[in-house]
Scaffold this active site. Structure first.
Site, PDB file in Angstrom:
ATOM      1  N   HIS A  31       0.909  -1.223  -0.045  1.00 28.07           N
ATOM      2  CA  HIS A  31      -0.070   0.029   0.132  1.00 28.07           C
ATOM      3  C   HIS A  31       0.919   1.292   0.044  1.00 28.07           C
ATOM      4  O   HIS A  31       0.414   2.283  -0.503  1.00 28.07           O
ATOM      5  CB  HIS A  31      -0.883   0.054   1.168  1.00 28.07           C
ATOM      6  CG  HIS A  31      -0.520   0.439   2.437  1.00 28.07           C
ATOM      7  ND1 HIS A  31      -0.214  -0.756   3.427  1.00 28.07           N
ATOM      8  CD2 HIS A  31      -0.100   1.418   3.102  1.00 28.07           C
ATOM      9  CE1 HIS A  31       0.117  -0.136   4.695  1.00 28.07           C
ATOM     10  NE2 HIS A  31       0.391   1.228   4.339  1.00 28.07           N
ATOM     11  N   ASP A  65       0.137  -7.515   1.321  1.00 26.49           N
ATOM     12  CA  ASP A  65       0.441  -6.237   1.326  1.00 26.49           C
ATOM     13  C   ASP A  65       2.155  -6.075   1.741  1.00 26.49           C
ATOM     14  O   ASP A  65       2.690  -5.292   2.456  1.00 26.49           O
ATOM     15  CB  ASP A  65      -0.042  -5.328   2.675  1.00 26.49           C
ATOM     16  CG  ASP A  65      -0.149  -3.903   2.822  1.00 26.49           C
ATOM     17  OD1 ASP A  65       0.248  -3.456   1.622  1.00 26.49           O
ATOM     18  OD2 ASP A  65      -0.424  -3.442   3.606  1.00 26.49           O
ATOM     19  N   SER A 128       4.272   2.631   8.192  1.00 25.29           N
ATOM     20  CA  SER A 128       4.024   1.614   7.319  1.00 25.29           C
ATOM     21  C   SER A 128       5.045   1.167   6.468  1.00 25.29           C
ATOM     22  O   SER A 128       5.851   1.914   5.824  1.00 25.29           O
ATOM     23  CB  SER A 128       2.603   1.717   6.254  1.00 25.29           C
ATOM     24  OG  SER A 128       1.672   1.843   6.895  1.00 25.29           O
TER      25      SER A 128
END
Length: 177
Positions: A31, A65, A128
């Site tokens: 992402h 992811d 992230s």
């Protein structure tokens, strides 16, 4: 003003197929790089407080992811933990929490599934893709999501890497009885 996504990444000792031009292999989240897929020359990475350099997306695993990048950086690699984390296991997350480069947060493993680790470690936007490391400095997972309603956050464990990122001897990175 250019649109950009802020995330983190960490170096791993893993062939990337373009080592001559981009010797460093980096792990991050899908992402984080999703909007850059197919946009040559628009992905950059930087060491802490350093200038940005071009990077190449080598491969990705949207389902888990995860993504692999290659960059022309001189950066030490992190080792992978030999031990699967369990509830109470100490962890540290590294990244750029809300844009503050070099952020560090500490916590523990709350629980997990085959491919995710639930953490009490504080996670913010910008973390992230950053590593979740154990008390020996080895990676146990990758920061993936933060909860806005619960008191825990999530990371993909090294088991999730076995689908597309790492060669594993079976379905799981860590051996199981």
């Amino acid at each position: 003003k250019k649109d950009f996504i802020l995330g983190a990444a960490w170096a791993i000792d893993l062939p990337n197929g373009v080592e001559e031009e981009f010797p460093a292999t980096l792990i991050t989240n899908h992402h984080v790089i999703k909007k850059c897929i197919g946009n040559d020359g628009t992905l950059t990475v930087a060491l802490l407080y350093k200038e940005k350099v071009p990077a190449r997306i080598v491969k990705w695993d949207e389902k888990n992811d995860l993504a692999v990048l290659a960059a022309d950086l001189d950066i030490p690699t992190l080792g992978l933990s030999e031990y699967e984390p369990w509830p109470g296991y100490w962890t540290m997350a590294l990244g750029s929490a809300d844009g503050y480069e070099g952020s560090v947060a500490f916590g523990t493993v709350l629980n997990g599934t085959d491919d995710e680790i639930f953490l009490t470690t504080n996670i913010s936007h910008g973390n992230s893709g950053g590593p979740v490391v154990d008390n020996e400095g080895n990676v146990v997972g990758v920061v993936t999501w933060g909860s806005t309603t619960e008191q825990y956050n999530g990371a993909k464990s090294l088991n999730a890497f076995c689908a597309e990122i790492l060669p594993c001897e079976g379905k799981f990175y860590w051996k199981r009885d």
